[in-house]
Write a protein that holds these residues in place. Structure first.
Motif, short mmCIF file in Angstrom:
data_model
loop_
_atom_site.label_atom_id
_atom_site.label_comp_id
_atom_site.label_asym_id
_atom_site.label_seq_id
_atom_site.Cartn_x
_atom_site.Cartn_y
_atom_site.Cartn_z
N VAL A 79 0.87 -1.18 0.00
CA VAL A 79 0.00 0.00 0.00
C VAL A 79 0.90 1.23 0.00
O VAL A 79 1.73 1.41 0.89
CB VAL A 79 -0.94 0.01 1.22
CG1 VAL A 79 -1.74 1.32 1.27
CG2 VAL A 79 -1.88 -1.18 1.18
N SER A 80 0.74 2.04 -1.01
CA SER A 80 1.52 3.27 -1.14
C SER A 80 0.90 4.37 -0.30
O SER A 80 -0.29 4.67 -0.44
CB SER A 80 1.56 3.70 -2.61
OG SER A 80 1.98 5.04 -2.71
N SER A 87 -0.09 -0.40 -4.90
CA SER A 87 0.60 0.10 -6.08
C SER A 87 2.02 -0.45 -6.08
O SER A 87 2.68 -0.44 -5.05
CB SER A 87 0.63 1.64 -6.05
OG SER A 87 1.32 2.16 -7.15
N TRP A 88 2.48 -0.92 -7.23
CA TRP A 88 3.84 -1.43 -7.34
C TRP A 88 4.84 -0.28 -7.33
O TRP A 88 6.01 -0.49 -7.03
CB TRP A 88 4.01 -2.27 -8.61
CG TRP A 88 3.16 -3.50 -8.58
CD1 TRP A 88 2.03 -3.75 -9.31
CD2 TRP A 88 3.34 -4.64 -7.74
NE1 TRP A 88 1.51 -4.97 -8.99
CE2 TRP A 88 2.28 -5.55 -8.03
CE3 TRP A 88 4.28 -5.01 -6.78
CZ2 TRP A 88 2.15 -6.78 -7.39
CZ3 TRP A 88 4.14 -6.23 -6.14
CH2 TRP A 88 3.09 -7.10 -6.45
N PHE A 89 4.39 0.92 -7.67
CA PHE A 89 5.25 2.10 -7.64
C PHE A 89 4.37 3.34 -7.53
O PHE A 89 3.18 3.30 -7.85
CB PHE A 89 6.15 2.18 -8.88
CG PHE A 89 5.39 2.19 -10.17
CD1 PHE A 89 5.01 3.39 -10.76
CD2 PHE A 89 5.05 1.00 -10.80
CE1 PHE A 89 4.29 3.41 -11.95
CE2 PHE A 89 4.33 1.00 -11.99
CZ PHE A 89 3.96 2.22 -12.57
N ASP A 90 4.96 4.43 -7.06
CA ASP A 90 4.25 5.71 -6.96
C ASP A 90 4.40 6.46 -8.28
O ASP A 90 5.43 6.38 -8.93
CB ASP A 90 4.83 6.56 -5.83
CG ASP A 90 4.67 5.90 -4.47
OD1 ASP A 90 3.69 5.15 -4.30
OD2 ASP A 90 5.52 6.12 -3.59
N PHE A 91 3.38 7.18 -8.66
CA PHE A 91 3.44 7.96 -9.90
C PHE A 91 2.57 9.20 -9.76
O PHE A 91 1.78 9.32 -8.83
CB PHE A 91 3.01 7.13 -11.11
CG PHE A 91 1.62 6.57 -11.01
CD1 PHE A 91 0.54 7.28 -11.49
CD2 PHE A 91 1.40 5.33 -10.44
CE1 PHE A 91 -0.74 6.77 -11.41
CE2 PHE A 91 0.11 4.80 -10.35
CZ PHE A 91 -0.96 5.53 -10.83
N ALA A 102 10.87 0.66 -4.50
CA ALA A 102 11.99 -0.02 -3.84
C ALA A 102 11.49 -1.21 -3.02
O ALA A 102 12.07 -2.29 -3.05
CB ALA A 102 12.76 0.96 -2.97
N GLU A 103 10.39 -1.01 -2.29
CA GLU A 103 9.82 -2.10 -1.49
C GLU A 103 9.33 -3.22 -2.40
O GLU A 103 9.55 -4.40 -2.13
CB GLU A 103 8.67 -1.57 -0.64
CG GLU A 103 8.03 -2.61 0.25
CD GLU A 103 6.85 -2.08 1.05
OE1 GLU A 103 6.18 -2.91 1.70
OE2 GLU A 103 6.59 -0.87 1.04
N LEU A 108 9.72 -8.65 -4.60
CA LEU A 108 9.67 -9.49 -5.79
C LEU A 108 10.99 -10.23 -6.02
O LEU A 108 10.99 -11.39 -6.42
CB LEU A 108 9.29 -8.66 -7.02
CG LEU A 108 7.85 -8.15 -7.04
CD1 LEU A 108 7.66 -7.14 -8.17
CD2 LEU A 108 6.86 -9.30 -7.15
N THR A 109 12.10 -9.56 -5.74
CA THR A 109 13.41 -10.21 -5.89
C THR A 109 13.53 -11.40 -4.93
O THR A 109 14.02 -12.47 -5.31
CB THR A 109 14.55 -9.20 -5.65
OG1 THR A 109 14.44 -8.16 -6.62
CG2 THR A 109 15.91 -9.85 -5.76
#
Length: 121
Positions: A79-80, A87-91, A102-103, A108-109
């Protein structure tokens, strides 16, 4: 003369009943491999903005029933704080720190590494 390569309704029927596991602390769903099938491949399905792993459950189950050697991994994005939802990233803004990205990459890595060691073991 019958065409043995033709796809019929019968060939689309499920060939196995995949196991499924819900990991609530990790916000993750795993499907497959099927009973008595060797785990030889893994597929990660990443949902879209504001969704979660459950959004891909039905399509992943359909595939898992027909690909009994494959494990399907359905993670839920963090959760952003910036976006107020998964969200996988903020935009959407200049100067926004992409801590969610980054989280996401870290998580995922780690999952990819776990799967790499699990395939065909």
């Amino acid at each position: 003369m019958a065409n043995h390569n033709q796809i019929t309704h019968e060939t689309l029927l499920a060939v196995c009943k995949p196991i499924h596991f819900v990991d609530k602390p990790k916000r993750l769903i795993r499907l497959g491999p099927g009973d008595n099938h060797r785990h030889t491949a893994s597929v990660f399905l990443l949902h879209g903005f504001g969704d979660n792993a459950a959004g891909w459950f039905e399509p992943a189950m359909w595939w898992a029933e027909r690909l009994p050697h494959v494990r399907f991994i359905l993670p839920t994005a963090p959760v952003s704080v910036t976006m107020g939802t998964t969200s996988w990233f903020d935009f959407g803004g200049s100067g926004v720190v992409e801590t969610t990205l980054a989280e996401s990459l870290k998580n995922l890595t780690a999952m990819l590494s776990d799967e790499e060691s699990a395939v065909d073991s």
